[in-house]
Design a protein around this motif. Structure first.
Motif, mmCIF file in Angstrom:
data_model
loop_
_atom_site.group_PDB
_atom_site.id
_atom_site.type_symbol
_atom_site.label_atom_id
_atom_site.label_comp_id
_atom_site.label_asym_id
_atom_site.label_seq_id
_atom_site.Cartn_x
_atom_site.Cartn_y
_atom_site.Cartn_z
ATOM 1 N N ALA A 1 0.879 -1.434 0.479
ATOM 2 C CA ALA A 1 -0.623 -0.162 -0.164
ATOM 3 C C ALA A 1 1.312 1.205 0.087
ATOM 4 O O ALA A 1 2.257 1.452 0.604
ATOM 5 C CB ALA A 1 -1.313 0.571 1.025
ATOM 6 N N ARG A 2 0.089 2.401 -1.108
ATOM 7 C CA ARG A 2 1.380 3.836 -0.617
ATOM 8 C C ARG A 2 0.549 4.406 0.372
ATOM 9 O O ARG A 2 -0.150 4.246 0.529
ATOM 10 C CB ARG A 2 1.229 4.007 -1.976
ATOM 11 C CG ARG A 2 1.339 5.798 -1.670
ATOM 12 C CD ARG A 2 2.023 5.427 -3.476
ATOM 13 N NE ARG A 2 2.646 4.321 -4.015
ATOM 14 C CZ ARG A 2 4.519 3.970 -4.235
ATOM 15 N NH1 ARG A 2 5.385 4.571 -3.728
ATOM 16 N NH2 ARG A 2 4.080 2.752 -5.155
ATOM 17 N N ASN A 3 1.717 5.229 1.633
ATOM 18 C CA ASN A 3 1.119 5.462 2.834
ATOM 19 C C ASN A 3 0.997 6.423 1.357
ATOM 20 O O ASN A 3 1.631 7.775 1.055
ATOM 21 C CB ASN A 3 2.569 6.034 2.974
ATOM 22 C CG ASN A 3 2.541 6.789 4.654
ATOM 23 O OD1 ASN A 3 1.741 8.379 4.061
ATOM 24 N ND2 ASN A 3 2.898 6.052 5.305
ATOM 25 N N ASP B 1 3.308 10.355 3.070
ATOM 26 C CA ASP B 1 4.829 10.015 2.060
ATOM 27 C C ASP B 1 4.711 9.560 0.714
ATOM 28 O O ASP B 1 5.684 9.666 0.145
ATOM 29 C CB ASP B 1 6.275 10.513 3.470
ATOM 30 C CG ASP B 1 6.181 8.946 3.409
ATOM 31 O OD1 ASP B 1 5.235 7.298 2.653
ATOM 32 O OD2 ASP B 1 6.853 8.031 4.471
ATOM 33 N N GLY B 2 4.186 9.096 1.064
ATOM 34 C CA GLY B 2 4.033 8.330 -0.603
ATOM 35 C C GLY B 2 4.998 6.875 -0.792
ATOM 36 O O GLY B 2 4.903 6.470 -1.667
#
Length: 114
Positions: free
Chosen positions: A28-30, A33-34
């Protein structure tokens, strides 16, 4: 070290290996902050659930696998914190090992957060 005054979020995770010794990880992408994060099958315990029951439920919900023989607990993760719906929790995870034949992952039971 996490603050002991925070409410606890107990979690069960599964190190899931197939018959070719492949490990299933989700990513999964945060949104903050990416960064990309990788994690095993699993999640929080429901009311009255044991860690083992939660691990098997999460396996069913996140992969479609049922009737899995859950192996031994192999690790207790280091406590960390997360914030959900404005509340910060201390997360304590137990990891279990499970081996299964090769299969196609069914994520149709994923919840919105997943």
């Amino acid at each position: 070290m996490p603050d002991e005054k925070l409410p606890l979020r107990l979690s069960a995770r599964v190190v899931l290996l197939d018959d070719a010794d492949r490990l299933l990880l989700f990513s999964a992408r945060n949104q903050t902050d990416g960064s990309l994060r990788w994690f095993t099958v699993g999640g929080g315990l429901g009311p009255g659930e044991t860690h083992e029951q939660a691990a098997l439920r999460e396996l069913r919900e996140e992969t479609g696998l049922a009737n899995v023989d859950l192996g031994p607990q192999v690790w207790r993760g280091r406590p960390w914190t997360t914030t959900r719906d404005g509340t910060t929790y201390e997360v304590r995870q137990r990891y279990y090992l499970a081996r299964v034949p090769s299969f196609t992952v069914d994520t149709s039971a994923f919840e919105e957060v997943e």
